[in-house]
Write a protein that holds these residues in place. Sequence first.
Motif, PDB file in Angstrom:
ATOM      1  N   TRP A  93       0.802  -1.144  -0.130  1.00  0.00           N
ATOM      2  CA  TRP A  93      -0.091   0.092  -0.054  1.00  0.00           C
ATOM      3  C   TRP A  93       0.835   1.149  -0.102  1.00  0.00           C
ATOM      4  O   TRP A  93       0.152   2.128  -0.311  1.00  0.00           O
ATOM      5  CB  TRP A  93      -0.882  -0.002   1.210  1.00  0.00           C
ATOM      6  CG  TRP A  93      -2.173  -0.976   1.122  1.00  0.00           C
ATOM      7  CD1 TRP A  93      -2.159  -2.416   1.515  1.00  0.00           C
ATOM      8  CD2 TRP A  93      -3.240  -0.554   0.368  1.00  0.00           C
ATOM      9  NE1 TRP A  93      -3.176  -2.835   0.978  1.00  0.00           N
ATOM     10  CE2 TRP A  93      -4.183  -1.819   0.366  1.00  0.00           C
ATOM     11  CE3 TRP A  93      -3.725   0.348  -0.431  1.00  0.00           C
ATOM     12  CZ2 TRP A  93      -5.068  -2.015  -0.383  1.00  0.00           C
ATOM     13  CZ3 TRP A  93      -4.995   0.194  -0.978  1.00  0.00           C
ATOM     14  CH2 TRP A  93      -5.567  -0.957  -0.944  1.00  0.00           C
ATOM     15  N   ARG A  96       0.768   4.331  -2.653  1.00  0.00           N
ATOM     16  CA  ARG A  96      -0.290   4.484  -3.377  1.00  0.00           C
ATOM     17  C   ARG A  96      -1.207   5.698  -3.477  1.00  0.00           C
ATOM     18  O   ARG A  96      -1.336   5.980  -2.129  1.00  0.00           O
ATOM     19  CB  ARG A  96      -1.251   3.170  -3.277  1.00  0.00           C
ATOM     20  CG  ARG A  96      -0.837   1.958  -3.781  1.00  0.00           C
ATOM     21  CD  ARG A  96      -2.084   0.820  -3.637  1.00  0.00           C
ATOM     22  NE  ARG A  96      -1.445  -0.520  -4.069  1.00  0.00           N
ATOM     23  CZ  ARG A  96      -2.266  -1.645  -3.872  1.00  0.00           C
ATOM     24  NH1 ARG A  96      -3.600  -1.354  -3.690  1.00  0.00           N
ATOM     25  NH2 ARG A  96      -1.768  -2.640  -4.210  1.00  0.00           N
ATOM     26  N   LYS A  99      -6.121   6.703  -1.231  1.00  0.00           N
ATOM     27  CA  LYS A  99      -6.358   5.806  -0.161  1.00  0.00           C
ATOM     28  C   LYS A  99      -7.489   6.269   0.768  1.00  0.00           C
ATOM     29  O   LYS A  99      -7.822   5.675   1.489  1.00  0.00           O
ATOM     30  CB  LYS A  99      -5.216   5.245   0.534  1.00  0.00           C
ATOM     31  CG  LYS A  99      -4.100   4.764  -0.244  1.00  0.00           C
ATOM     32  CD  LYS A  99      -3.051   4.012   0.510  1.00  0.00           C
ATOM     33  CE  LYS A  99      -2.131   5.054   1.441  1.00  0.00           C
ATOM     34  NZ  LYS A  99      -1.054   4.273   1.873  1.00  0.00           N
TER      35      LYS A  99
END
Length: 107
Positions: A93, A96, A99
């Motif tokens: 994650w 990224r 989110k």
Amino acid sequence: MPYVVTEGCIRCKYMDCVSVCPVDCFYAGETMLVIHPDECIDCGVCEPECPAAAIVPDTDPRAGRWTQINAEYAQKWPNITQKGTPPEDADAWNGRDGKAALFSPAP
């Protein structure tokens, strides 16, 4: 000028920042950490410790709406004073975009 945890922390939650905070101003939710703005002493030691680059001064444009989220959830979530274990998929994650939709209000 307190520091603010932004959406970069969501689903990463590395907690390296907690280890260096001299005033224990971090609070943990299900998917991220927040900083209590009234407890933060603006020392800045947490910012470079974050592998996700999710911590910024509240004057940084990236802080945006996360300033209010930090203030609100620091009142609701438990204080964390020691680094815990990050999620197993934290590295997947990290970095990224987008989110914010994964934010959870749960402690």
